[in-house]
Design a protein around this motif. Sequence first.
Motif, PDB file in Angstrom:
ATOM      1  N   ALA A 110       0.815  -1.214   0.000  1.00 35.40           N
ATOM      2  CA  ALA A 110       0.000   0.000   0.000  1.00 35.40           C
ATOM      3  C   ALA A 110       0.850   1.267   0.000  1.00 35.40           C
ATOM      4  O   ALA A 110       0.453   2.296  -0.551  1.00 35.40           O
ATOM      5  N   ALA A 111       2.040   1.186   0.607  1.00 34.59           N
ATOM      6  CA  ALA A 111       2.832   2.410   0.784  1.00 34.59           C
ATOM      7  C   ALA A 111       3.841   2.634  -0.340  1.00 34.59           C
ATOM      8  O   ALA A 111       4.682   3.516  -0.253  1.00 34.59           O
ATOM      9  N   MET A 112       3.767   1.848  -1.403  1.00 31.84           N
ATOM     10  CA  MET A 112       4.785   1.980  -2.459  1.00 31.84           C
ATOM     11  C   MET A 112       4.533   3.234  -3.302  1.00 31.84           C
ATOM     12  O   MET A 112       3.459   3.412  -3.862  1.00 31.84           O
ATOM     13  N   ASP A 113       5.502   4.085  -3.356  1.00 32.40           N
ATOM     14  CA  ASP A 113       5.469   5.251  -4.239  1.00 32.40           C
ATOM     15  C   ASP A 113       6.917   5.610  -4.548  1.00 32.40           C
ATOM     16  O   ASP A 113       7.484   6.518  -3.960  1.00 32.40           O
ATOM     17  N   VAL A 114       7.524   4.824  -5.440  1.00 32.01           N
ATOM     18  CA  VAL A 114       8.941   5.050  -5.757  1.00 32.01           C
ATOM     19  C   VAL A 114       9.102   5.289  -7.254  1.00 32.01           C
ATOM     20  O   VAL A 114       8.266   4.864  -8.060  1.00 32.01           O
ATOM     21  N   VAL A 115      10.165   6.006  -7.585  1.00 34.74           N
ATOM     22  CA  VAL A 115      10.513   6.177  -8.993  1.00 34.74           C
ATOM     23  C   VAL A 115      11.858   5.482  -9.191  1.00 34.74           C
ATOM     24  O   VAL A 115      12.836   5.821  -8.513  1.00 34.74           O
ATOM     25  N   ILE A 116      11.881   4.490 -10.082  1.00 35.39           N
ATOM     26  CA  ILE A 116      13.131   3.764 -10.339  1.00 35.39           C
ATOM     27  C   ILE A 116      13.766   4.350 -11.597  1.00 35.39           C
ATOM     28  O   ILE A 116      13.134   4.392 -12.660  1.00 35.39           O
ATOM     29  N   ILE A 117      14.991   4.832 -11.438  1.00 37.12           N
ATOM     30  CA  ILE A 117      15.711   5.420 -12.571  1.00 37.12           C
ATOM     31  C   ILE A 117      16.880   4.503 -12.902  1.00 37.12           C
ATOM     32  O   ILE A 117      17.850   4.412 -12.152  1.00 37.12           O
ATOM     33  N   ARG A 118      16.716   3.806 -14.014  1.00 36.75           N
ATOM     34  CA  ARG A 118      17.668   2.753 -14.390  1.00 36.75           C
ATOM     35  C   ARG A 118      18.602   3.240 -15.491  1.00 36.75           C
ATOM     36  O   ARG A 118      18.148   3.818 -16.475  1.00 36.75           O
ATOM     37  N   GLY A 228      18.505  -2.831 -12.451  1.00 33.69           N
ATOM     38  CA  GLY A 228      17.326  -1.984 -12.665  1.00 33.69           C
ATOM     39  C   GLY A 228      16.296  -2.676 -13.534  1.00 33.69           C
ATOM     40  O   GLY A 228      15.088  -2.511 -13.341  1.00 33.69           O
ATOM     41  N   ASP A 229      16.769  -3.450 -14.496  1.00 35.90           N
ATOM     42  CA  ASP A 229      15.876  -4.196 -15.385  1.00 35.90           C
ATOM     43  C   ASP A 229      14.992  -5.122 -14.539  1.00 35.90           C
ATOM     44  O   ASP A 229      13.759  -5.141 -14.658  1.00 35.90           O
ATOM     45  N   ILE A 230      15.634  -5.858 -13.632  1.00 37.38           N
ATOM     46  CA  ILE A 230      14.903  -6.826 -12.803  1.00 37.38           C
ATOM     47  C   ILE A 230      14.041  -6.094 -11.761  1.00 37.38           C
ATOM     48  O   ILE A 230      12.849  -6.345 -11.621  1.00 37.38           O
ATOM     49  N   LEU A 231      14.673  -5.154 -11.060  1.00 35.61           N
ATOM     50  CA  LEU A 231      13.965  -4.485  -9.958  1.00 35.61           C
ATOM     51  C   LEU A 231      12.734  -3.722 -10.456  1.00 35.61           C
ATOM     52  O   LEU A 231      11.666  -3.772  -9.838  1.00 35.61           O
ATOM     53  N   SER A 232      12.870  -3.036 -11.599  1.00 40.43           N
ATOM     54  CA  SER A 232      11.748  -2.195 -12.021  1.00 40.43           C
ATOM     55  C   SER A 232      10.559  -3.050 -12.477  1.00 40.43           C
ATOM     56  O   SER A 232       9.408  -2.683 -12.221  1.00 40.43           O
ATOM     57  N   ASP A 233      10.803  -4.192 -13.111  1.00 36.76           N
ATOM     58  CA  ASP A 233       9.685  -5.071 -13.494  1.00 36.76           C
ATOM     59  C   ASP A 233       9.032  -5.666 -12.252  1.00 36.76           C
ATOM     60  O   ASP A 233       7.814  -5.704 -12.128  1.00 36.76           O
ATOM     61  N   LEU A 234       9.899  -6.108 -11.336  1.00 32.07           N
ATOM     62  CA  LEU A 234       9.405  -6.724 -10.107  1.00 32.07           C
ATOM     63  C   LEU A 234       8.540  -5.734  -9.308  1.00 32.07           C
ATOM     64  O   LEU A 234       7.414  -6.046  -8.908  1.00 32.07           O
ATOM     65  N   VAL A 235       9.061  -4.537  -9.104  1.00 26.40           N
ATOM     66  CA  VAL A 235       8.338  -3.567  -8.265  1.00 26.40           C
ATOM     67  C   VAL A 235       7.034  -3.138  -8.939  1.00 26.40           C
ATOM     68  O   VAL A 235       5.994  -3.030  -8.285  1.00 26.40           O
ATOM     69  N   ALA A 236       7.079  -2.922 -10.275  1.00 28.74           N
ATOM     70  CA  ALA A 236       5.849  -2.519 -10.972  1.00 28.74           C
ATOM     71  C   ALA A 236       4.780  -3.605 -10.814  1.00 28.74           C
ATOM     72  O   ALA A 236       3.610  -3.310 -10.557  1.00 28.74           O
ATOM     73  N   GLN A 237       5.189  -4.856 -10.925  1.00 32.66           N
ATOM     74  CA  GLN A 237       4.221  -5.966 -10.858  1.00 32.66           C
ATOM     75  C   GLN A 237       3.670  -6.145  -9.442  1.00 32.66           C
ATOM     76  O   GLN A 237       2.458  -6.268  -9.253  1.00 32.66           O
ATOM     77  N   ILE A 238       4.551  -6.143  -8.413  1.00 36.22           N
ATOM     78  CA  ILE A 238       4.041  -6.405  -7.055  1.00 36.22           C
ATOM     79  C   ILE A 238       3.245  -5.216  -6.522  1.00 36.22           C
ATOM     80  O   ILE A 238       2.385  -5.378  -5.681  1.00 36.22           O
ATOM     81  N   THR A 239       3.539  -4.031  -7.030  1.00 34.67           N
ATOM     82  CA  THR A 239       2.855  -2.849  -6.507  1.00 34.67           C
ATOM     83  C   THR A 239       1.409  -2.784  -6.968  1.00 34.67           C
ATOM     84  O   THR A 239       0.514  -2.432  -6.207  1.00 34.67           O
ATOM     85  N   THR A 240       1.182  -3.112  -8.247  1.00 35.26           N
ATOM     86  CA  THR A 240      -0.160  -2.902  -8.786  1.00 35.26           C
ATOM     87  C   THR A 240      -0.864  -4.213  -9.137  1.00 35.26           C
ATOM     88  O   THR A 240      -2.054  -4.203  -9.403  1.00 35.26           O
ATOM     89  N   GLY A 241      -0.110  -5.311  -9.184  1.00 39.08           N
ATOM     90  CA  GLY A 241      -0.726  -6.587  -9.541  1.00 39.08           C
ATOM     91  C   GLY A 241      -0.907  -6.753 -11.042  1.00 39.08           C
ATOM     92  O   GLY A 241      -1.334  -7.790 -11.507  1.00 39.08           O
ATOM     93  N   SER A 242      -0.585  -5.728 -11.825  1.00 37.29           N
ATOM     94  CA  SER A 242      -0.694  -5.841 -13.284  1.00 37.29           C
ATOM     95  C   SER A 242       0.399  -5.011 -13.933  1.00 37.29           C
ATOM     96  O   SER A 242       0.709  -3.917 -13.458  1.00 37.29           O
ATOM     97  N   VAL A 243       0.945  -5.530 -15.032  1.00 31.32           N
ATOM     98  CA  VAL A 243       1.937  -4.729 -15.764  1.00 31.32           C
ATOM     99  C   VAL A 243       1.249  -3.612 -16.541  1.00 31.32           C
ATOM    100  O   VAL A 243       1.898  -2.728 -17.083  1.00 31.32           O
ATOM    101  N   GLY A 244      -0.080  -3.655 -16.575  1.00 31.73           N
ATOM    102  CA  GLY A 244      -0.825  -2.707 -17.403  1.00 31.73           C
ATOM    103  C   GLY A 244      -1.033  -1.335 -16.792  1.00 31.73           C
ATOM    104  O   GLY A 244      -1.674  -0.469 -17.388  1.00 31.73           O
ATOM    105  N   LEU A 245      -0.497  -1.106 -15.593  1.00 26.55           N
ATOM    106  CA  LEU A 245      -0.795   0.157 -14.890  1.00 26.55           C
ATOM    107  C   LEU A 245       0.395   1.117 -14.789  1.00 26.55           C
ATOM    108  O   LEU A 245       0.332   2.073 -14.038  1.00 26.55           O
ATOM    109  N   THR A 246       1.480   0.820 -15.510  1.00 27.47           N
ATOM    110  CA  THR A 246       2.678   1.638 -15.317  1.00 27.47           C
ATOM    111  C   THR A 246       3.215   2.172 -16.645  1.00 27.47           C
ATOM    112  O   THR A 246       3.366   1.416 -17.606  1.00 27.47           O
TER     113      THR A 246
END
Length: 417
Positions: A110-118, A228-246
Motif C-alpha cells: 500500500a505504501a509503495m510510491d517510488v521512482v526507479i531510474i535505471r 534496474g531491469d529486474i527491480l523495475s519489473d518486479l516492483v511494478a508488478q508487485i505494486t499494482t498486480g498488473s503490468v498494465g498500470l505503469t
Amino acid sequence: MSAITIARGDGIGPEIMQVTLDVLAAAGAQLDISEVEMGEAVYQQGEPTGISEAAWELLANSPVLLKGPTSTPQGGGFTSVSLQLRKQLGLYASVRPCVSYFPYVHTRYAAMDVVIIRENEEDIYGGVEYRQTTDVVQSIKWVSRPACEKIIRYAFEYARRHGRRKVSAFTKDRIMEFTDGFFREIFLEIAQDYPELVYEHQSLDIGTARLTSHPDKFDVIVIPNLYGDILSDLVAQITTGSVGLTGSANVGDGCVMFEAIHGSAPNIAGEDIANPSGLILAGVMMLVHLQQIEVAEKLKNAWLTTLEEGLHTADIFREGLSFQKLGTREFGQAVIERLGRKPRHLSPVYLSKQPTPTAFAYRRPDIERELMGVDVFLDWTQGSPEMLAKRLPTLEPTETGEAWTLEMISNLGVVVW
Ligand code: NAD
C-alpha cells in the motif's frame, strides 16, 4: 502545439494507442502528431531492427516519441525495437514511477510510491562476450564515468524537480569493487551537489529486501542497468498486480521516448480487454516533459477518479473491490467523462512545473596513469599452476628491456598461485 511522433506498435498496441490519443485530445493536449511504423510489419519487410529508414529520418528531427509495444520475433537475429531506440538515440535513463493505488487496486504494498531510474546503456548490455578458454566464457560489464555522472545527476535533478526528498543507489560494490564501486563512488560525489536531498547507498540485496518490507523508506532509486531491469519489473508488478498500470520514459540528451512498461500481449490482442493505463500514464509523463502541465494534471486526475470509482479493466478487476468491468475503449471513455474532476481519496501526484534537465556537461578528471601490467588468458591443461609459473621466466624481455615478472595466476577469480 508540440510536435511528437507516434508508433502504434503490435498486438494490443494499436488498441491502447487509439484510446491514449483520444484521452489526450479530449483533455486538450496541443499535439502535432506524425506517425511511423515500427515492429512486426517492418521486420517482415526484411529490416532486422524493426525500424524503417523513414522512421529514423523522422526521429532525427523529432525529440519526442510516444511508442506502443512492439513484438520481437523469436530467433533469426531480430533485435527488440525498444532496445534499438535506446541504443541509437542515446536514451540513457529509464524512468519508471511505481505507485500503489490502494485500496482501489488490490496490493500488498500500500505504501509503495517510488521512482526507479535505471541506467540504460552500459553494464553487461553491450552484449560483448568472449570465450576465454575451452571451458570458460565471459561477458563484459562496462561502467564509464560519463554515463554514471549523467544518470546519477539526472536522478538527483528529477528528485529535486518532482518534490522528492531522497535518492537511494543500489549496487553490489563489495563484490564488484571496480565497476559497481565506481558507480557508488560517483553517486556519493554527485550527492554533495544536492544538499537539500537525503541520499544513501545500499547493497542491492539488502536494499531490495528493505524496499519490499518498508517501501515508505524509499523515494527515488538510481540503479545500474541489469539490476534496474529486474527491480523495475518486479516492483511494478508487485505494486499494482498488473503490468498494465505503469508508464515509463526513456530519456536522452536529444530525444525522450514514452511507453507503457508491458509488451504487445498477443494473447489478448484484438479483444478490447487490454488496460490502456500504462500508455495513458506514459502520455501524462510526456505532457509534463512538453510542459503542458495543466492538461497533464487534468488527465491524471480524471484517470485517478476512474480508478477510484471502481471502473476497472479485466487485469485489475476484483469482485467486491471493483464496481464495473470495462473494455479498453469503455475505460478510455470513462476517463474522458471524468475530465475536470479530481479524485476524492487518491492524492493527485505532484507534477513538476519545471522540466528536468537531460544534458549535463562532462569534464574528464585529470588522473595520473601508470602501466601496472597485463592480463593474459591461457587455455592451460598441461599441469599444475606451479608448472605454469616455472615456464614463464623464459619469456622475452619487454621492448624497454625490462623482464616480465609473474605476479599471480588466478582461475575464475580465485588465486591459485
Ligand atoms: P507482455 O507484457 O506482452 O505480456 C505479459 C502478460 O501481461 C500477458 O499475460 C499479457 O496478456 C499481460 N498484459 C500485458 N499488457 C497488458 C495490458 N495492457 N492489459 C492487460 N494485460 C496485459 O509480455 P510478453 O508476453 O513476454 O511479450 C509479448 C511480446 O511483447 C514479445 O514479442 C516481446 O518481445 C514484446 N515486448 C515488447 C516490449 C516493448 O515494446 N517495450 C516490452 C516487453 C515485451
